[in-house]
Design a protein around this motif. Structure first.
Motif, PDB file in Angstrom:
ATOM      1  N   ASP A  56       8.489  -3.435  10.661  1.00  0.00           N
ATOM      2  CA  ASP A  56       8.646  -2.782   9.995  1.00  0.00           C
ATOM      3  C   ASP A  56       8.134  -0.969   9.742  1.00  0.00           C
ATOM      4  OD1 ASP A  56       9.741  -1.425   7.478  1.00  0.00           O
ATOM      5  OD2 ASP A  56       8.485  -2.789   5.831  1.00  0.00           O
ATOM      6  N   PRO A  57       9.404   0.142  10.363  1.00  0.00           N
ATOM      7  CA  PRO A  57      11.357  -0.160   9.324  1.00  0.00           C
ATOM      8  C   PRO A  57      11.823  -0.340  10.942  1.00  0.00           C
ATOM      9  CG  PRO A  57      10.151   2.590  10.539  1.00  0.00           C
ATOM     10  CD  PRO A  57       8.860   1.562  10.478  1.00  0.00           C
TER      11      PRO A  57
ATOM     12  N   THR B  40       9.417  -8.069   7.562  1.00  0.00           N
ATOM     13  CA  THR B  40       8.879  -6.544   6.657  1.00  0.00           C
ATOM     14  C   THR B  40       6.634  -6.884   7.174  1.00  0.00           C
ATOM     15  OG1 THR B  40       8.521  -7.662   5.023  1.00  0.00           O
ATOM     16  CG2 THR B  40      11.051  -6.573   5.402  1.00  0.00           C
TER      17      THR B  40
ATOM     18  N   MET C 134       7.094   7.101   7.973  1.00  0.00           N
ATOM     19  CA  MET C 134       7.248   5.796   7.019  1.00  0.00           C
ATOM     20  C   MET C 134       6.892   5.103   6.900  1.00  0.00           C
ATOM     21  SD  MET C 134      10.994   6.913   8.600  1.00  0.00           S
ATOM     22  CE  MET C 134      11.748   5.599   8.079  1.00  0.00           C
ATOM     23  N   LYS C 135       6.348   3.885   8.671  1.00  0.00           N
ATOM     24  CA  LYS C 135       5.479   3.794   8.806  1.00  0.00           C
ATOM     25  C   LYS C 135       4.066   2.691   7.483  1.00  0.00           C
ATOM     26  CE  LYS C 135       5.535   1.192  12.643  1.00  0.00           C
ATOM     27  NZ  LYS C 135       4.687   0.278  13.608  1.00  0.00           N
TER      28      LYS C 135
ATOM     29  N   ALA D 126       5.633   1.989   4.893  1.00  0.00           N
ATOM     30  CA  ALA D 126       5.881   0.477   4.740  1.00  0.00           C
ATOM     31  C   ALA D 126       4.921  -0.372   4.603  1.00  0.00           C
ATOM     32  CB  ALA D 126       7.060   0.078   5.816  1.00  0.00           C
TER      33      ALA D 126
END
Length: 490
Positions: free
Chosen positions: A67-68, A75, A109-110, A113
């Protein structure tokens, strides 16, 4: 005396050095006292640990939460739930997601998440030719460490060139930052795999034939050479072969700061299982012949291999069960099953439970700059605690995994020794084997608490910076006058 949040009473507390009957007091996420129950403070909650072992939560420095990019595989929420149920309280996630964690945008982004994580986490950012100039930027952006895929694996990220490895190690050595390395020789493996495919080999053992032990030997030797020359800290991921252990042993003897992990699959499985399980057991590096199992155990016991990790790498069941081995994705879930598998071996007399705490908690804490903060049950440390029933037996089931990738080589394997309760920074995330779903998001980045020991830089006068920046070579020469020497063993 102040009333604290929690007291765990009457358990058997384990470190790498001793086993002692004791109670543990916890307040504001930290352990504040360990000792006789009679001297424990009053608590708002009391937890009985009678008959249970009280272990520091495991630190798994090698997981792929996908993820992503690959939500059908895993996830952050499902992967961290698996970790929590497996007694793992801190994980380090790998960068071969989509996009790869090699830019500040991908790193952000990570981290976003990971806000759903049940457990604490570190982020290995990507180390390759495209990121070697931005390693410090990635550290500033929240990465804890780096991963170099010297051997190819899922995602097919290009291996860094030797020049990029040297330059990156020159950058990271003064900072004391450790780089994890997937150490297999990509050129050897690509050439052999082409020959095998051209010959029509699609059987499970063709995967092993494409990735011989010499590919691991060569890559580990190359990484150690560059690390020793620069003084960089390195970590060898998923060590699989008996034949390359001598490289670790000799490097450690010379004082190279190299750590290494192995995984349950390399200790407990071999090519006999590959014949039965086929593509399910396809993993990089490959599960090898039976002769490798026992030397890896001995290497753990004598400290040549430092720690246990899992290389948790889930895929959808249909991605693991194709007839052609080359079409089966590499990897399988592991973060949830590591502790019961290893505790079963402890129960069987393979090693002591103190050894297990060293492999699963204390050694990774030391390697990743968390010593005294995580991986130990002692005053001042994070209250990352697992209560374990060493007498409890059960059959592992892939259908009960928290991971989305519900297909496992450990399915229906009987284990003895199971985590019952998992606490992360003083908060239960698992009780009586049941995940407390409202604790999703309790996990935090371990970046703010990392405390790597001082670095030992070698050959600063020969670095890329020293030879390209005006006056840098002269400054480095003066700074190291009388002290610089070649550390390469001759």
């Amino acid at each position: 005396m102040k009333t604290v949040d929690t007291v765990i009473r009457g358990g058997t507390v384990v470190s790498s050095q001793r086993i002692v009957k004791a109670s543990v007091a916890i307040d504001n996420g930290l352990i504040v006292a360990v000792g006789d129950d009679a001297v424990m403070p009053d608590a708002r909650e009391t937890v009985s640990a009678e008959g249970l072992y009280v272990l520091p939560g495991a630190i798994d420095s090698h997981v792929h939460f996908r993820d992503p990019g690959y939500p059908h595989k895993e996830t952050w929420k499902t992967g961290s739930a698996a970790a929590a149920c497996g007694g793992v309280t801190t994980v380090f996630d790998m960068p071969n997601t989509n996009p790869p964690t090699g830019t500040l945008e991908a790193l952000a982004m990570k981290l976003k998440a990971a806000e759903s994580s049940y457990v604490d986490f570190g982020i290995h950012a990507l180390f390759d030719d495209s990121t070697v100039a931005t390693l410090i930027d990635l550290l500033d952006g929240g990465a804890t460490s780096f991963k170099a895929f010297v051997g190819n694996t899922f995602g097919n990220l290009p291996a860094p060139s030797d020049g990029a490895l040297l330059e990156g190690f020159e950058t990271l050595a003064p900072l004391g930052i450790r780089t994890t390395v997937h150490a297999e020789n990509s050129s050897i493996m690509a050439r052999r795999q082409k020959h095998l495919r051209d010959a029509g080999r699609t059987d499970p053992l063709a995967h092993l034939a494409a990735r011989p032990a010499v590919a691991e030997i060569e890559a580990i030797g190359r990484i150690i050479t560059l690390a020793e020359w620069t003084g960089a800290r390195v970590h060898i991921a998923h060590h699989s072969a008996a034949d390359s252990l001598y490289l670790l042993r000799e490097a450690k003897r010379r004082g190279v700061d190299v750590t290494a992990e192995t995984c349950p699959q390399y200790l407990l499985l071999n090519t006999v299982n590959m014949l039965d399980l086929g593509g399910l057991l396809r993993v990089n590096p490959p599960v090898r012949e039976p002769r490798h199992n026992e030397p890896l155990w001995r290497a753990l016991l004598d400290g040549v291999i430092d720690m246990i990790a899992t290389d948790h790498a889930p895929h959808a069941p249909e991605e693991k069960t194709r007839d052609d081995i080359w079409e089966c994705d590499c990897g399988f879930p592991g973060v949830e099953t590591q502790m019961p598998l290893m505790l079963t071996e402890i129960n069987g007399g393979r090693a002591a439970i103190t050894d297990y705490v060293r492999w699963s908690a204390e050694a990774p804490a030391r390697a990743w700059g968390l010593q005294g903060i995580k991986g130990v049950i002692a005053p001042g440390a994070h209250a990352d605690i697992v209560l374990v029933d060493m007498g409890r037996s059960e059959n592992l089931s892939q259908y009960r995994l928290q991971s989305i990738g519900k297909i496992s080589p450990w399915h229906d394997r009987q284990v003895k020794g199971c985590p019952l309760h998992t606490m992360v920074r003083g908060r239960f995330v698992v009780r009586d084997g049941e995940l407390l779903e409202h604790t999703a998001g309790w996990g935090q980045s371990i970046k703010p608490v990392q405390r790597m020991p001082p670095a030992r830089v070698a050959h600063p006068d020969t670095t890329t910076r020293a030879i390209t920046e005006p006056g840098a070579a002269e400054r480095e020469a003066r700074a190291t006058a009388g002290g610089a020497s070649c550390k390469i063993h001759r």
